[in-house]
Enzyme design. Sequence first.
Site, PDB file in Angstrom:
ATOM      1  N   GLU A 179     -61.583   0.584  58.278  1.00  0.00           N
ATOM      2  CA  GLU A 179     -61.825   0.652  56.834  1.00  0.00           C
ATOM      3  C   GLU A 179     -63.296   0.885  56.462  1.00  0.00           C
ATOM      4  OE1 GLU A 179     -59.714   0.268  54.001  1.00  0.00           O
ATOM      5  OE2 GLU A 179     -61.560   0.723  52.934  1.00  0.00           O
ATOM      6  N   GLN A 212     -53.502  -1.261  59.551  1.00  0.00           N
ATOM      7  CA  GLN A 212     -53.215  -1.270  58.107  1.00  0.00           C
ATOM      8  C   GLN A 212     -52.803   0.083  57.520  1.00  0.00           C
ATOM      9  OE1 GLN A 212     -55.418  -2.241  53.831  1.00  0.00           O
ATOM     10  NE2 GLN A 212     -56.384  -2.980  55.659  1.00  0.00           N
ATOM     11  N   GLY A 261     -69.647   7.042  33.617  1.00  0.00           N
ATOM     12  CA  GLY A 261     -68.772   8.098  33.110  1.00  0.00           C
ATOM     13  C   GLY A 261     -68.996   8.342  31.630  1.00  0.00           C
ATOM     14  N   GLY A 262     -67.985   8.902  30.997  1.00  0.00           N
ATOM     15  CA  GLY A 262     -68.112   9.287  29.593  1.00  0.00           C
ATOM     16  C   GLY A 262     -68.177   8.098  28.640  1.00  0.00           C
ATOM     17  N   ASP A 299     -57.980   2.380  54.162  1.00  0.00           N
ATOM     18  CA  ASP A 299     -56.691   2.111  54.809  1.00  0.00           C
ATOM     19  C   ASP A 299     -55.532   2.247  53.816  1.00  0.00           C
ATOM     20  OD1 ASP A 299     -57.706   1.648  57.325  1.00  0.00           O
ATOM     21  OD2 ASP A 299     -57.972  -0.480  57.006  1.00  0.00           O
TER      22      ASP A 299
HETATM   23  N1  COA Z   1     -46.348   1.420  74.493  1.00  0.00           N
HETATM   24  C1  COA Z   1     -47.377   1.609  75.347  1.00  0.00           C
HETATM   25  N2  COA Z   1     -48.637   1.859  74.941  1.00  0.00           N
HETATM   26  C2  COA Z   1     -48.858   1.904  73.620  1.00  0.00           C
HETATM   27  C3  COA Z   1     -47.835   1.712  72.657  1.00  0.00           C
HETATM   28  C4  COA Z   1     -46.532   1.455  73.146  1.00  0.00           C
HETATM   29  N3  COA Z   1     -45.501   1.261  72.323  1.00  0.00           N
HETATM   30  N4  COA Z   1     -48.358   1.830  71.437  1.00  0.00           N
HETATM   31  C5  COA Z   1     -49.665   2.084  71.598  1.00  0.00           C
HETATM   32  N5  COA Z   1     -49.974   2.119  72.923  1.00  0.00           N
HETATM   33  C6  COA Z   1     -51.263   2.390  73.531  1.00  0.00           C
HETATM   34  C7  COA Z   1     -51.635   3.845  73.367  1.00  0.00           C
HETATM   35  O1  COA Z   1     -51.025   4.657  74.326  1.00  0.00           O
HETATM   36  C8  COA Z   1     -53.150   3.760  73.484  1.00  0.00           C
HETATM   37  O2  COA Z   1     -53.493   3.661  74.846  1.00  0.00           O
HETATM   38  P1  COA Z   1     -54.514   4.721  75.539  1.00  0.00           P
HETATM   39  O3  COA Z   1     -55.833   4.562  74.876  1.00  0.00           O
HETATM   40  O4  COA Z   1     -54.498   4.277  76.981  1.00  0.00           O
HETATM   41  O5  COA Z   1     -53.998   6.089  75.353  1.00  0.00           O
HETATM   42  C9  COA Z   1     -53.451   2.437  72.814  1.00  0.00           C
HETATM   43  O6  COA Z   1     -52.262   1.649  72.874  1.00  0.00           O
HETATM   44  C10 COA Z   1     -53.809   2.596  71.340  1.00  0.00           C
HETATM   45  O7  COA Z   1     -55.018   3.208  71.265  1.00  0.00           O
HETATM   46  P2  COA Z   1     -55.860   3.244  69.902  1.00  0.00           P
HETATM   47  O8  COA Z   1     -55.062   3.753  68.771  1.00  0.00           O
HETATM   48  O9  COA Z   1     -57.106   4.023  70.205  1.00  0.00           O
HETATM   49  O10 COA Z   1     -56.118   1.698  69.627  1.00  0.00           O
HETATM   50  P3  COA Z   1     -57.463   0.860  69.470  1.00  0.00           P
HETATM   51  O11 COA Z   1     -57.019  -0.533  69.262  1.00  0.00           O
HETATM   52  O12 COA Z   1     -58.416   1.115  70.584  1.00  0.00           O
HETATM   53  O13 COA Z   1     -58.129   1.428  68.143  1.00  0.00           O
HETATM   54  C11 COA Z   1     -58.077   2.065  65.814  1.00  0.00           C
HETATM   55  C12 COA Z   1     -57.621   1.057  66.876  1.00  0.00           C
HETATM   56  C13 COA Z   1     -57.477   1.655  64.484  1.00  0.00           C
HETATM   57  C14 COA Z   1     -59.608   2.047  65.731  1.00  0.00           C
HETATM   58  C15 COA Z   1     -57.591   3.474  66.230  1.00  0.00           C
HETATM   59  O14 COA Z   1     -56.188   3.426  66.403  1.00  0.00           O
HETATM   60  C16 COA Z   1     -57.919   4.550  65.212  1.00  0.00           C
HETATM   61  O15 COA Z   1     -59.059   5.001  65.105  1.00  0.00           O
HETATM   62  N6  COA Z   1     -56.889   4.978  64.421  1.00  0.00           N
HETATM   63  C17 COA Z   1     -57.046   6.061  63.468  1.00  0.00           C
HETATM   64  C18 COA Z   1     -57.730   5.583  62.220  1.00  0.00           C
HETATM   65  C19 COA Z   1     -57.041   4.386  61.607  1.00  0.00           C
HETATM   66  O16 COA Z   1     -55.872   4.357  61.388  1.00  0.00           O
HETATM   67  N7  COA Z   1     -57.861   3.394  61.297  1.00  0.00           N
HETATM   68  C20 COA Z   1     -57.494   2.323  60.422  1.00  0.00           C
HETATM   69  C21 COA Z   1     -56.644   1.338  60.999  1.00  0.00           C
HETATM   70  S1  COA Z   1     -56.266   0.205  59.715  1.00  0.00           S
END
Ligand code: COA
Length: 413
Positions: free
Chosen positions: A139, A17, A243-244, A168
């Site tokens: 979130e 998101q 608040g105020g 988000d």
């Molecule tokens: N081709 C190949 N691999 C891809 C890719 C693509 N086009 N796009 C993503 N990937 C892979 C990445 O390389 C990564 O793999 P790795 O862990 O082996 O390096 C994986 O997909 C994505 O990892 P991650 O972002 O950690 O995903 P997740 O599903 O485990 O976690 C979140 C999701 C949202 C918790 C995490 O992305 C996060 O903390 N983001 C930052 C905070 C955030 O935005 N949170 C709110 C989301 S609404």
Amino acid sequence: MRKALEGVRVVDMTHVQAGPVCTQLLAWMGADVIKIERPGGGDVTRSQLRDLPDVDSLYFTMLNGNKRSLTLNMKADEGKQVFSQLLERSDIVVENFGPGVMDRMGYTWERIQEINPQIIYASLKGFGPGALESAKAYENIAQATGGAMSTTGFEDGPPVVTGAQIGDSGNAVHLFGAICAALYQRTHTGRGQRVQISMRAGILNLCRVKLRDQQRLEHGPLAEYPNEEFGDFVPRSGNASGGGQPGWAVRCKPTTEKGANAWVYVVIQPQVWEPLMHKIGRPDLIENPDYATPEARLPHLQDIFDVIEQWTLTKTKWEAFGELNAINVPCGPVLSTKDLIEDEGLRAEGVVVDVDHPERGTYSTVGCPFTLSDSPVEIKRSPLLGEHSAEILEELLDLPEGELERLTAAGAV
Ligand code: COA
């Protein structure tokens, strides 16, 4: 008419998101947003929370309008080569992967700068440096760690998350602003820069007034809060504004059997005290020493809102709003999601918009919440997975004959 960000190309590595909402704003402003997605499944939200079988979910479609989709396997060498070429030809790259993901793909800030010194590299993470730095975040985790949960709810209940996705979508707006500032600075310096935000920092920015109250608390109880006892942190204060200008949600006459959301939020500005008391049939309170001034009213706010509620209970929320608004009392009906999606005014404003989609049919989405007089926004549907892969590669990269077929066969696109 040209759009504000026309001519700006964004490599969109965002998912879920927070990131997609930011890049959707950039797209609404006219940027060419190329959403990079893993071949096969793409952004996980395409298949999450589906209301219809086998079509992109509303979760996806409502966050990814006006973008183009390019599938690219970032774990394959060919995929990385294409990505590097895209960076060379782009102005902004945005990502919100978990900590270290872009580095593991081989794209550190140093490497990205080497490829294109003019590029703006924007990242959204859960946390900045410190104990939580390596943690993933969603979130509600951001709301928990950024002060929102602790200050939301009633004092005798548990901490509560807000329905508004401040971690988000709220932080997407912060990131959008930061990217636009960096883009403007580049017009003077010619250089790109690193833009970073943590969800927790963004939430704290939105909880700014609660940090104000934390410091006020050191000098005594918060008289504007309905709470009777105070510890050493800002308490949950229900629906009080704290608040105020004191405010509270009061019940109204239900219009449905369930009576859900039959509430109106009322704020008592000093200048409306007298007409408000006349309106609810309590002119006797106007000069009463316990109620006559804002200071005198502070310890009695709950009694006052109870008295107002005796009146609002005889009106529907729209009747109460109409009568109070007519005498300039700041107030608003509590509108449900159903009320909002059916609201003709929001549709006329372009805030709720219907969009046609080739696979799911027409869906309603939330349009751009602000307007620019020289940059009209046209809300377009989200792309299908990889819908623009061939178009983008042919348009932007100098692919030798047969290369697209080779990349596709190799699973890179
Ligand atoms: N081709 C190949 N691999 C891809 C890719 C693509 N086009 N796009 C993503 N990937 C892979 C990445 O390389 C990564 O793999 P790795 O862990 O082996 O390096 C994986 O997909 C994505 O990892 P991650 O972002 O950690 O995903 P997740 O599903 O485990 O976690 C979140 C999701 C949202 C918790 C995490 O992305 C996060 O903390 N983001 C930052 C905070 C955030 O935005 N949170 C709110 C989301 S609404």
